[in-house]
Design a protein around this motif. Structure first.
Motif: not given
Ligand code: 6CS
Ligand code: FE
Length: 295
Positions: A118, A124, A295
């Motif tokens: 990142r 993202d 995530r």
């Protein structure tokens, strides 16, 4: 869908060099993350960054055991996502390993891994491709010189150079067992290769690349200008490298395998469109079309 400008023409009649127009490090200076400013500036200059210990020896043992389990699983071996060594019939690579294995899925979302991606890409990220490379001893063949982005642009439809790979060593990378070689600074020139993409090119290119291979003259010019760096390191070390580095690896004729896990992070701002130089996109297990951020 509006046509996307092809900034990096390749696989036409002639080989053509195009200066990179994309940044290498996309985050602002001082952006938070595991990488120090000096590491980011080294990555910007060289196109790569070597980390002595990205994961601990205990963690290496966990991932090695998982690699050994996957390679021994007949269902994995029979899966189209497994590439078999033509000579020895050993498993050479297993693609989409972050979907096949929860253990490797955890590695992808480890902050030490995804946090660095990142930071370099300034956004993202999602996984464009993942694979374990077994590179067993006694004859595993290497990968000839190439730019990954040349393939990911031509065949997977990635528009910009906003993609970064990390190769995490799961066995010791000696200077003798077919280690990764990169030409430092080569990431700043895109070398468009000559020759159209054959149909179903991936069925061959993942064992021995043909389309997208630079000429001897171009490679000589690159090597004379940039030099060649060989990466060695203990299991647990890692090499981060920009998608457009000219790189390759030699055969491994030693008894010592050179196994790694290879993860390609792409910015969610650079999602794949139609291939820029191929009739159809490659299968999704090689070039993802699910852009869900990690995530
Ligand atoms: O074609 C590809 O996507 C793969 N081939 C090589 C030789 N390196 C990058 C990538 O894993
Ligand atoms: Fe490559």
């Amino acid at each position: 869908m509006t046509a996307v400008t092809d900034l990096y023409p390749t696989r036409g009649a002639m080989e053509v060099a195009t200066p990179r127009v994309d940044p290498v490090v996309w985050s602002d200076p001082g952006a938070p993350g595991p990488l120090q400013p000096s590491e980011l500036s080294d990555f910007d200059r060289d196109g790569f960054l070597a980390i002595d210990e990205l994961i601990t020896p205990d963690e290496v043992a966990v991932y090695r055991a998982e690699l050994d389990r996957l390679v021994a699983d007949p269902d994995v071996r029979a899966d189209e996502r497994s590439i078999i060594e033509p000579k020895s019939q050993d498993v050479r690579s297993v693609f989409e390993v972050h979907r096949i294995s929860e253990v490797f899925a955890n590695l992808v979302r480890d902050p030490r891994v995804v946090g660095r991606a990142r930071q370099i890409l300034g956004s993202d990220v999602y996984v464009h491709q993942s694979r374990i490379n077994v590179k067993p001893g006694f004859g595993a063949s290497g990968f000839y010189w190439h730019s990954d982005f040349e393939t990911w642009h031509a065949e997977d439809g990635l528009p910009n150079m906003r993609t970064v790979s990390v190769s995490i060593a799961l066995t010791e990378n000696y200077d003798t067992n077919g280690g990764l070689m990169i030409m430092p600074g080569s990431h700043r020139t895109f070398l468009g290769c000559s020759g159209e993409t054959p149909k179903d090119n991936y069925k061959k290119s993942l064992q021995m690349q043909d389309a997208g291979t630079p000429s001897d003259e171009a490679l000589t010019g690159f090597a004379d200008k940039h030099g060649i760096k060989l990466f060695t390191g203990k299991a647990g070390s890692a090499t981060w490298f920009d998608c457009n580095c000219m790189h390759g690896s030699g055969d491994n004729i030693t008894p010592y395998s050179r196994s790694n896990v290879f993860i390609v992070f792409n910015s969610v701002e650079n999602t794949a469109v139609e291939p820029f130089a191929a009739p159809v996109p490659r299968p999704e297990f090689i070039g993802a079309r699910d852009f869900t951020p990690v995530r």
